[in-house]
Design a protein around this motif. Structure first.
Motif, PDB file in Angstrom:
ATOM      1  N   ALA A  15     -40.424 -72.012  13.221  1.00  0.00           N
ATOM      2  CA  ALA A  15     -40.234 -71.937  11.766  1.00  0.00           C
ATOM      3  C   ALA A  15     -41.507 -71.486  11.062  1.00  0.00           C
ATOM      4  O   ALA A  15     -41.463 -70.681  10.128  1.00  0.00           O
ATOM      5  CB  ALA A  15     -39.776 -73.295  11.229  1.00  0.00           C
ATOM      6  N   ILE A  16     -42.663 -71.992  11.528  1.00  0.00           N
ATOM      7  CA  ILE A  16     -43.941 -71.596  10.928  1.00  0.00           C
ATOM      8  C   ILE A  16     -44.212 -70.113  11.169  1.00  0.00           C
ATOM      9  O   ILE A  16     -44.656 -69.385  10.261  1.00  0.00           O
ATOM     10  CB  ILE A  16     -45.083 -72.460  11.496  1.00  0.00           C
ATOM     11  N   ILE A  17     -43.919 -69.647  12.389  1.00  0.00           N
ATOM     12  CA  ILE A  17     -44.129 -68.232  12.713  1.00  0.00           C
ATOM     13  C   ILE A  17     -43.258 -67.343  11.824  1.00  0.00           C
ATOM     14  O   ILE A  17     -43.677 -66.262  11.388  1.00  0.00           O
ATOM     15  CB  ILE A  17     -43.822 -67.976  14.207  1.00  0.00           C
ATOM     16  N   ILE A  18     -42.040 -67.795  11.528  1.00  0.00           N
ATOM     17  CA  ILE A  18     -41.136 -67.010  10.685  1.00  0.00           C
ATOM     18  C   ILE A  18     -41.542 -67.084   9.223  1.00  0.00           C
ATOM     19  O   ILE A  18     -41.550 -66.068   8.502  1.00  0.00           O
ATOM     20  CB  ILE A  18     -39.684 -67.493  10.862  1.00  0.00           C
ATOM     21  N   LEU A  19     -41.901 -68.270   8.760  1.00  0.00           N
ATOM     22  CA  LEU A  19     -42.160 -68.468   7.330  1.00  0.00           C
ATOM     23  C   LEU A  19     -43.521 -67.954   6.885  1.00  0.00           C
ATOM     24  O   LEU A  19     -43.673 -67.533   5.734  1.00  0.00           O
ATOM     25  CB  LEU A  19     -42.040 -69.961   6.987  1.00  0.00           C
ATOM     26  N   LEU A  20     -44.504 -67.988   7.785  1.00  0.00           N
ATOM     27  CA  LEU A  20     -45.861 -67.606   7.380  1.00  0.00           C
ATOM     28  C   LEU A  20     -45.944 -66.171   6.846  1.00  0.00           C
ATOM     29  O   LEU A  20     -46.511 -65.947   5.764  1.00  0.00           O
ATOM     30  CB  LEU A  20     -46.825 -67.803   8.555  1.00  0.00           C
ATOM     31  N   PRO A  21     -45.388 -65.175   7.538  1.00  0.00           N
ATOM     32  CA  PRO A  21     -45.435 -63.811   6.960  1.00  0.00           C
ATOM     33  C   PRO A  21     -44.679 -63.717   5.637  1.00  0.00           C
ATOM     34  O   PRO A  21     -45.102 -62.968   4.738  1.00  0.00           O
ATOM     35  CB  PRO A  21     -44.766 -62.948   8.044  1.00  0.00           C
ATOM     36  N   LEU A  22     -43.571 -64.461   5.499  1.00  0.00           N
ATOM     37  CA  LEU A  22     -42.817 -64.429   4.245  1.00  0.00           C
ATOM     38  C   LEU A  22     -43.633 -65.005   3.097  1.00  0.00           C
ATOM     39  O   LEU A  22     -43.625 -64.468   1.976  1.00  0.00           O
ATOM     40  CB  LEU A  22     -41.511 -65.205   4.412  1.00  0.00           C
ATOM     41  N   LEU A  23     -44.360 -66.082   3.371  1.00  0.00           N
ATOM     42  CA  LEU A  23     -45.201 -66.682   2.338  1.00  0.00           C
ATOM     43  C   LEU A  23     -46.357 -65.751   1.977  1.00  0.00           C
ATOM     44  O   LEU A  23     -46.756 -65.671   0.805  1.00  0.00           O
ATOM     45  CB  LEU A  23     -45.734 -68.035   2.825  1.00  0.00           C
ATOM     46  N   MET A  24     -46.905 -65.040   2.962  1.00  0.00           N
ATOM     47  CA  MET A  24     -47.981 -64.091   2.690  1.00  0.00           C
ATOM     48  C   MET A  24     -47.489 -62.944   1.804  1.00  0.00           C
ATOM     49  O   MET A  24     -48.185 -62.501   0.892  1.00  0.00           O
ATOM     50  CB  MET A  24     -48.537 -63.557   4.014  1.00  0.00           C
ATOM     51  N   VAL A  25     -46.273 -62.484   2.073  1.00  0.00           N
ATOM     52  CA  VAL A  25     -45.702 -61.418   1.242  1.00  0.00           C
ATOM     53  C   VAL A  25     -45.469 -61.926  -0.176  1.00  0.00           C
ATOM     54  O   VAL A  25     -45.796 -61.241  -1.161  1.00  0.00           O
ATOM     55  CB  VAL A  25     -44.380 -60.909   1.856  1.00  0.00           C
ATOM     56  N   ALA A  26     -44.899 -63.146  -0.302  1.00  0.00           N
ATOM     57  CA  ALA A  26     -44.655 -63.714  -1.628  1.00  0.00           C
ATOM     58  C   ALA A  26     -45.960 -63.899  -2.396  1.00  0.00           C
ATOM     59  O   ALA A  26     -46.025 -63.641  -3.601  1.00  0.00           O
ATOM     60  CB  ALA A  26     -43.916 -65.043  -1.495  1.00  0.00           C
ATOM     61  N   ALA A  27     -47.025 -64.328  -1.695  1.00  0.00           N
ATOM     62  CA  ALA A  27     -48.322 -64.508  -2.357  1.00  0.00           C
ATOM     63  C   ALA A  27     -48.899 -63.168  -2.795  1.00  0.00           C
ATOM     64  O   ALA A  27     -49.509 -63.061  -3.864  1.00  0.00           O
ATOM     65  CB  ALA A  27     -49.286 -65.220  -1.417  1.00  0.00           C
ATOM     66  N   ALA A  28     -48.699 -62.126  -1.994  1.00  0.00           N
ATOM     67  CA  ALA A  28     -49.236 -60.811  -2.341  1.00  0.00           C
ATOM     68  C   ALA A  28     -48.597 -60.245  -3.599  1.00  0.00           C
ATOM     69  O   ALA A  28     -49.235 -59.498  -4.346  1.00  0.00           O
ATOM     70  CB  ALA A  28     -49.036 -59.840  -1.183  1.00  0.00           C
ATOM     71  N   THR A  29     -47.340 -60.614  -3.863  1.00  0.00           N
ATOM     72  CA  THR A  29     -46.679 -60.111  -5.071  1.00  0.00           C
ATOM     73  C   THR A  29     -47.260 -60.732  -6.340  1.00  0.00           C
ATOM     74  O   THR A  29     -47.006 -60.230  -7.439  1.00  0.00           O
ATOM     75  CB  THR A  29     -45.163 -60.406  -5.019  1.00  0.00           C
ATOM     76  N   MET A  30     -48.013 -61.805  -6.204  1.00  0.00           N
ATOM     77  CA  MET A  30     -48.636 -62.467  -7.363  1.00  0.00           C
ATOM     78  C   MET A  30     -50.041 -61.923  -7.655  1.00  0.00           C
ATOM     79  O   MET A  30     -50.704 -62.390  -8.573  1.00  0.00           O
ATOM     80  CB  MET A  30     -48.727 -63.977  -7.106  1.00  0.00           C
ATOM     81  N   PRO A 236     -49.271 -54.431  -3.649  1.00  0.00           N
ATOM     82  CA  PRO A 236     -48.600 -55.512  -4.384  1.00  0.00           C
ATOM     83  C   PRO A 236     -47.259 -55.067  -4.980  1.00  0.00           C
ATOM     84  O   PRO A 236     -46.262 -55.791  -4.915  1.00  0.00           O
ATOM     85  CB  PRO A 236     -49.612 -55.886  -5.469  1.00  0.00           C
ATOM     86  N   GLY A 237     -47.225 -53.850  -5.561  1.00  0.00           N
ATOM     87  CA  GLY A 237     -45.976 -53.335  -6.098  1.00  0.00           C
ATOM     88  C   GLY A 237     -44.963 -53.064  -5.007  1.00  0.00           C
ATOM     89  O   GLY A 237     -43.767 -53.352  -5.163  1.00  0.00           O
ATOM     90  N   LEU A 238     -45.435 -52.529  -3.878  1.00  0.00           N
ATOM     91  CA  LEU A 238     -44.543 -52.245  -2.757  1.00  0.00           C
ATOM     92  C   LEU A 238     -43.938 -53.525  -2.197  1.00  0.00           C
ATOM     93  O   LEU A 238     -42.728 -53.613  -1.945  1.00  0.00           O
ATOM     94  CB  LEU A 238     -45.310 -51.499  -1.672  1.00  0.00           C
ATOM     95  N   LEU A 239     -44.762 -54.555  -1.997  1.00  0.00           N
ATOM     96  CA  LEU A 239     -44.276 -55.831  -1.458  1.00  0.00           C
ATOM     97  C   LEU A 239     -43.371 -56.543  -2.463  1.00  0.00           C
ATOM     98  O   LEU A 239     -42.436 -57.248  -2.066  1.00  0.00           O
ATOM     99  CB  LEU A 239     -45.458 -56.713  -1.071  1.00  0.00           C
ATOM    100  N   THR A 240     -43.631 -56.365  -3.756  1.00  0.00           N
ATOM    101  CA  THR A 240     -42.735 -56.920  -4.766  1.00  0.00           C
ATOM    102  C   THR A 240     -41.361 -56.287  -4.650  1.00  0.00           C
ATOM    103  O   THR A 240     -40.334 -56.970  -4.741  1.00  0.00           O
ATOM    104  CB  THR A 240     -43.300 -56.681  -6.181  1.00  0.00           C
ATOM    105  N   GLY A 241     -41.342 -54.981  -4.431  1.00  0.00           N
ATOM    106  CA  GLY A 241     -40.063 -54.304  -4.212  1.00  0.00           C
ATOM    107  C   GLY A 241     -39.358 -54.783  -2.964  1.00  0.00           C
ATOM    108  O   GLY A 241     -38.128 -54.917  -2.946  1.00  0.00           O
ATOM    109  N   VAL A 242     -40.120 -55.067  -1.921  1.00  0.00           N
ATOM    110  CA  VAL A 242     -39.526 -55.593  -0.681  1.00  0.00           C
ATOM    111  C   VAL A 242     -38.854 -56.942  -0.942  1.00  0.00           C
ATOM    112  O   VAL A 242     -37.749 -57.205  -0.451  1.00  0.00           O
ATOM    113  CB  VAL A 242     -40.608 -55.728   0.408  1.00  0.00           C
ATOM    114  N   VAL A 243     -39.510 -57.797  -1.725  1.00  0.00           N
ATOM    115  CA  VAL A 243     -38.924 -59.099  -2.059  1.00  0.00           C
ATOM    116  C   VAL A 243     -37.640 -58.909  -2.857  1.00  0.00           C
ATOM    117  O   VAL A 243     -36.616 -59.564  -2.591  1.00  0.00           O
ATOM    118  CB  VAL A 243     -39.937 -59.951  -2.854  1.00  0.00           C
TER     119      VAL A 243
END
Length: 271
Positions: A15-30, A236-243
């Protein structure tokens, strides 16, 4: 006891391996671009929704969403209808001719879509269907039809033949058996297939990139390429679009989760 704890630890690590990249992407959008390049993997110094606001202010995201929804839902709906009809026909025939047709669809799975790019573009150009959602939908249906028939045919084989034999004795025709017996019984299978197809079509970039040139007709994956410049990329804009792109798929999976899991489980048990 030890095996149970070990199993839970492995699940936690997974779960950590799966969630960690997702959290990094979410943080990058901020972050803004300066914050991202200074600390791409860390948390932002201050949380901001500016990237989300800019995405909808600077880009016609509603139009991109509409294009993706029209293409994805239309293609998936037609794929389910056509593939279920073909699969039901092959299921009812159950002879060498039906097996030969199924083999042709399986062979279609072996041909990479990239091989057909030039003939597909030439054909659509001659038909006047380039740079149109209709042409993109037709290409999508043709590309995913072998996979759709292969998946639904496997599900159809698990349906009890006795039910159809009893319905045939009672005077039910093939159309009635398809609509009133096969489709209701195959709902979990169709939902599982629809979820898989929707994710594949929604994320497709190759053929929208090949066929669509008008900005007003771009799908979401194609629109994200606008954040990549010749010398720099707005990450940041690209990763926001991914989200933003991922949210509809997430909601769809949550909505169809019960059908998806039951379809996969039933298919594996019947197989």
């Amino acid at each position: 006891m030890v095996s149970r704890i070990l199993r839970k630890l492995l699940l936690l690590m997974y779960a950590i391996i799966i969630l960690l990249p997702l959290l990094m992407v979410a943080a990058a959008t901020m972050k803004n671009q300066q914050q991202f390049y200074m600390n791409p993997l860390g948390l932002p110094s201050s949380f901001s929704l500016e990237n989300y606001r800019n995405l909808f202010v600077d880009q016609p995201m509603i139009a991109y969403f509409s294009n993706s929804i029209i293409v994805s839902f239309t293609a998936v709906l037609l794929l389910l209808i056509l593939a279920s009809l073909i699969s039901f026909g092959l299921y009812r025939l159950s002879n060498k001719f039906a097996k030969a047709i199924l083999v042709l669809f399986v062979v279609g799975l072996m041909v990479p879509s990239q091989v057909n790019m030039i003939p597909i573009y030439s054909f659509l150009r001659d038909m006047g269907l380039t740079n149109s959602r209709t042409g993109l939908i037709l290409v999508t249906i043709s590309l995913f039809m072998p996979l759709s028939v292969f998946m639904i045919s496997g599900f159809m084989k698990s349906l009890p033949r006795e039910v159809f034999e009893s319905a045939s004795i009672d005077g039910a025709g093939e159309g009635r058996m398809y609509m009133q017996i096969a489709i209701p019984l195959a709902v979990p299978y169709l939902a599982a297939t629809a979820t898989f197809l929707f994710v594949s079509v929604w994320n497709d970039l190759l053929f929208p990139l090949l066929l669509i040139t008008d900005k007003s007709k771009m799908t979401l994956p194609l629109a994200l390429l606008q954040f990549q410049g010749e010398y720099s990329t707005n990450y940041p804009g690209l990763l926001t679009g991914v989200v933003i792109i991922s949210l509809p798929m997430l909601f769809m999976f949550l909505f169809l989760q019960r059908f998806f899991i039951s379809g996969i489980t039933a298919g594996s048990l019947k197989g």
